[in-house]
Motif scaffolding. Structure first.
Motif, PDB file in Angstrom:
ATOM      1  N   GLN A 301      -8.616  -7.567  -7.541  1.00  0.00           N
ATOM      2  CA  GLN A 301      -8.129  -7.602  -6.039  1.00  0.00           C
ATOM      3  C   GLN A 301      -9.061  -8.619  -5.382  1.00  0.00           C
ATOM      4  O   GLN A 301      -8.445  -9.032  -4.554  1.00  0.00           O
ATOM      5  N   GLU A 302     -10.184  -9.000  -5.972  1.00  0.00           N
ATOM      6  CA  GLU A 302     -11.075 -10.012  -5.137  1.00  0.00           C
ATOM      7  C   GLU A 302     -10.344 -11.358  -5.510  1.00  0.00           C
ATOM      8  O   GLU A 302     -10.513 -12.622  -4.453  1.00  0.00           O
ATOM      9  N   ILE A 303      -9.817 -11.774  -6.475  1.00  0.00           N
ATOM     10  CA  ILE A 303      -9.165 -12.996  -6.731  1.00  0.00           C
ATOM     11  C   ILE A 303      -7.791 -13.022  -6.579  1.00  0.00           C
ATOM     12  O   ILE A 303      -7.218 -14.488  -7.022  1.00  0.00           O
ATOM     13  N   PHE A 304      -7.088 -12.092  -6.504  1.00  0.00           N
ATOM     14  CA  PHE A 304      -5.561 -12.271  -6.818  1.00  0.00           C
ATOM     15  C   PHE A 304      -4.966 -12.014  -5.389  1.00  0.00           C
ATOM     16  O   PHE A 304      -5.126 -11.139  -4.443  1.00  0.00           O
ATOM     17  N   ALA A 305      -4.482 -13.239  -4.879  1.00  0.00           N
ATOM     18  CA  ALA A 305      -3.552 -13.205  -3.609  1.00  0.00           C
ATOM     19  C   ALA A 305      -2.536 -12.176  -3.521  1.00  0.00           C
ATOM     20  O   ALA A 305      -2.382 -11.485  -2.544  1.00  0.00           O
ATOM     21  N   GLY A 306      -1.745 -12.214  -4.538  1.00  0.00           N
ATOM     22  CA  GLY A 306      -0.619 -11.256  -4.584  1.00  0.00           C
ATOM     23  C   GLY A 306       0.494 -12.295  -5.242  1.00  0.00           C
ATOM     24  O   GLY A 306       0.418 -13.342  -5.481  1.00  0.00           O
ATOM     25  N   HIS A 307       1.711 -11.490  -5.534  1.00  0.00           N
ATOM     26  CA  HIS A 307       2.844 -12.286  -6.158  1.00  0.00           C
ATOM     27  C   HIS A 307       3.692 -12.755  -5.207  1.00  0.00           C
ATOM     28  O   HIS A 307       4.047 -12.101  -4.239  1.00  0.00           O
ATOM     29  N   ALA A 308       3.947 -13.934  -5.230  1.00  0.00           N
ATOM     30  CA  ALA A 308       4.574 -14.763  -4.176  1.00  0.00           C
ATOM     31  C   ALA A 308       6.018 -14.852  -4.285  1.00  0.00           C
ATOM     32  O   ALA A 308       6.903 -14.686  -3.610  1.00  0.00           O
ATOM     33  N   GLY A 309       6.368 -14.929  -5.797  1.00  0.00           N
ATOM     34  CA  GLY A 309       7.932 -14.903  -5.769  1.00  0.00           C
ATOM     35  C   GLY A 309       8.166 -15.400  -7.302  1.00  0.00           C
ATOM     36  O   GLY A 309       7.216 -15.449  -8.232  1.00  0.00           O
ATOM     37  N   ASN A 310       9.525 -15.392  -7.759  1.00  0.00           N
ATOM     38  CA  ASN A 310      10.018 -16.063  -9.001  1.00  0.00           C
ATOM     39  C   ASN A 310      10.277 -17.284  -9.476  1.00  0.00           C
ATOM     40  O   ASN A 310       9.909 -18.231  -8.851  1.00  0.00           O
TER      41      ASN A 310
END
Ligand code: SF4
Ligand code: FE2
Length: 625
Positions: A301-310
């Motif tokens: 969680q500290e280093i992952f912004a999230g999934h932006a897209g394919n």
């Protein structure tokens, strides 16, 4: 700009792309509208200097005498062999990474996953590091066998009734790399001319691709990267935070980043980011490796912004100007990224030379030098942040995507979620509350109605019919970015499925992550079949790769067909120039493996067809319809 652009199911994405001046796949789809008819049908052969030969009614044979069936068979086998090679490359590296963990007493994130896999493979040693080495060696030994030596783990991880079927048909794969090798040999000039024999080779390649490239890659990754955990997470462009040094990761080999991901968490590394004015480092997920990181996001969680897209969203992600570096390690890193990266002064680094990009620096991933490489990557990311931020305009469409999207579903935690048993799901299927299961998998392409359009429309039609959807691949990236895994999506489902979703607090589409997770879906399917004491082709379960893209998807498809599943594709593979090959794949196979290909570009009538198959299977099982 927008009037000459391909459409997307994701309207906000489409308007964002239209607002920028960058040349993207959305624009190039228009300039590539005119397709080559011979290529489309698979009847262009350029295997020798007499060619290229093209089959027409007036010239039904190539100069060597090869007819359409032979030419199509060879082209198709070549494509499946290439696709298999890609996935086998992934599992080979993944197993080598695990072996390195064992040999150097590295990070084991999930001992549970290690024990689970070791048990499945029949490996009994106490020491966990030795166990890693043994598991890795078991996989590697199989990959490196000659073709006439059968792979040993197929019997251990394949579903019993299927393995029997494969033996009966003589399609048990030999060493996975040799299968690819001989697939290339068979399809070379003036060797094999028998399309049915070549299609059987495709099935063998499908089995090795699926069980090793897909299933085992996930199970090994779980050991090194941590088991997926079900959770809510934001998705889409909104995950990008310009206050951080943003590194976009693309590819399929998540264990490549194991050490780097841990390093980014360290306080002294965060301090480095702060020294140049950023809050820290963030990995921005794109393509399947981002999907895999999202699946395991609980641990990062500290280093992952999230999934932006394919895959086909990646150019737009880069156009936000907020990405400082791209680190790629495998495919779906599209060449279209390169000029945008150059213009926006984004550093590109490649960690695997099979995916070397023209303008990227290649860094050889020496497993004995992780520390050195991590430090290099971190320093390389600091530079562009310092140099480019004052010069480049940042524009992140913060209204894109969703704040909450359910992610992190795996074969293991779904069963745990249901109460450590498949019974609740089977009961819901048996009493007709859930009509059946559809696996919507594979890629995103630009040509089946537009970007993600077929995938999204078909999924909506299926859930409307009370068919629950499990998704894996870039299709997932499209589905989550339009909200089909977010609270509220249940409103689009049929009354019965909607009630189940509300009761369990789940969306009607479950996110299993990357295309590799097709292997997880195979486990779900086989465990359901085992629970019911039936074989896979009897299950009320259908498979669709509506917007399949590349050769890898064809190898995945061959796996689905070997499993005996109905496989829908919105666009046909390049086979339609051969009556025989088309007939075998769409009809003949039903009597061989039980699987068959359904080609239908229309989402609504596809859903009707798939529902019909599900109902037919329900009737045959004596379930309520
Ligand atoms: Fe033509 Fe046969 Fe050569 Fe292919 S192998 S290019 S069909 S002559
Ligand atoms: Fe993928």
């Amino acid at each position: 700009n927008s009037c000459r652009m391909c459409k997307s199911a994701d309207e906000r994405l489409e308007s964002f792309v239209a607002s920028k001046e960058f040349d993207t796949a959305f624009h190039r789809t228009e300039t590539q509208k005119q397709k080559c008819g011979f290529g489309l049908q698979g009847v262009c052969c350029r295997l020798c200097s007499n060619g290229p030969c093209r089959i027409t009614p007036k010239s039904p044979k190539g100069i060597c005498g090869a007819d359409a069936d032979t030419i199509v068979g060879r082209n198709f086998l070549r494509a499946v062999a290439s696709g298999s090679a890609c996935y086998i490359h992934v599992v080979e590296n993944t197993a080598l990474n695990l072996k390195h963990v064992g040999e150097t007493k590295g990070i084991i994130k999930s001992e549970k996953a290690l024990n689970h896999l070791a048990e499945k493979l029949g490996i009994e040693v106490d020491d966990k590091y030795e166990k890693c080495v043994k598991v890795a060696d078991a996989v590697l030994n199989d990959l490196y066998k000659p073709r006439f030596n059968k792979m040993e783990l197929v019997e251990k991880i394949g579903y019993g009734p299927r393995v029997e079927k494969w033996k009966e048909l003589g399609i048990m794969p030999g060493g996975a790399k040799s299968e690819v090798f001989d697939g290339v040999v068979k399809s070379s000039t003036n060797l094999n001319s028998d399309p049915v024999d070549m299609l059987m080779s495709c099935l063998s390649l499908g089995i090795s691709t699926g069980l090793y490239g897909l299933t085992l890659t996930n199970l090994i990754n779980d050991i090194m990267l941590g088991d997926p955990v079900i959770r809510m997470a934001p998705v889409g462009f909104r995950v990008i935070d310009e206050d951080y040094i943003n590194i976009m990761i693309t590819g399929h080999q998540h264990s490549t980043f194991t050490s780097f991901q841990e390093k980014l968490k360290q306080p002294e590394v965060v301090e480095l980011a702060k020294s140049v004015g950023a809050k820290g480092f963030r990995l921005v997920g794109c393509t399947c490796v981002g999907q895999d990181l999202q699946l395991r996001g609980e641990h990062y969680q500290e280093i992952f912004a999230g999934h932006a897209g394919n895959n086909f969203t990646s150019e737009a992600v880069l156009s936000t100007g907020a990405i400082d570096m791209i680190v790629s390690e495998f495919n779906c890193t599209i060449p279209g990224l390169e000029p945008i990266a150059d213009e926006l002064k984004v550093k590109m680094i490649c960690l695997d030379d099979v995916a070397k990009k023209k303008n990227a620096e290649y860094v050889y991933l020496d497993r004995n030098k992780y520390d050195e490489i991590d430090t290099k990557l971190i320093n390389e990311a600091l530079e562009p942040y310092k140099n480019r931020r004052s010069e480049v305009k940042i524009d992140i469409p913060k209204d894109h995507g969703f704040e909450q999207s359910l992610t992190g579903v795996s074969e293991k935690n779904l069963k745990e979620f249901l109460g450590d048993s498949w019974k609740p799901l089977v009961d819901l299927i048996a009493d007709g509350t859930i009509k059946g299961v559809a696996a919507i998998v594979g890629c995103s392409n630009m040509t089946a109605g537009g970007h993600d359009i077929n995938t999204v429309e078909l999924t909506k039609e299926l859930i409307k019919r009370d068919i629950i959807v499990l998704s894996a691949g870039c299709s997932t990236g499209g589905l989550e970015n339009v909200g089909l895994m977010s609270p509220g999506a249940e409103e689009l489902a049929g009354e019965n499925l909607k009630a189940v979703c509300k009761k369990l607090g789940i969306p009607p589409v479950l996110n299993f992550g990357p295309c590799l997770a097709i292997g997880r879906l195979e486990i779900v399917a086989t465990e359901l079949a085992a629970y019911l004491g039936i074989d896979l082709p009897q299950l009320p379960l259908v498979l669709s790769a509506p917007q399949w893209l590349e050769e890898q998807a064809l190898a995945d498809g061959a796996f689905g067909l070997a499993l005996g599943l109905p496989l829908h594709l919105a666009l046909p593979p390049f086979i339609t120039g051969s009556k025989l090959v088309t007939e075998v794949l769409t009809e003949g196979l039903k009597d061989i493996t039980g699987g068959h290909v359904i080609v239908n570009p229309d989402p609504k009538s596809t859903a009707d067809q798939l529902e019909e198959i599900i109902i037919d299977r329900r009737v045959k099982l004596g379930l309520k319809d």
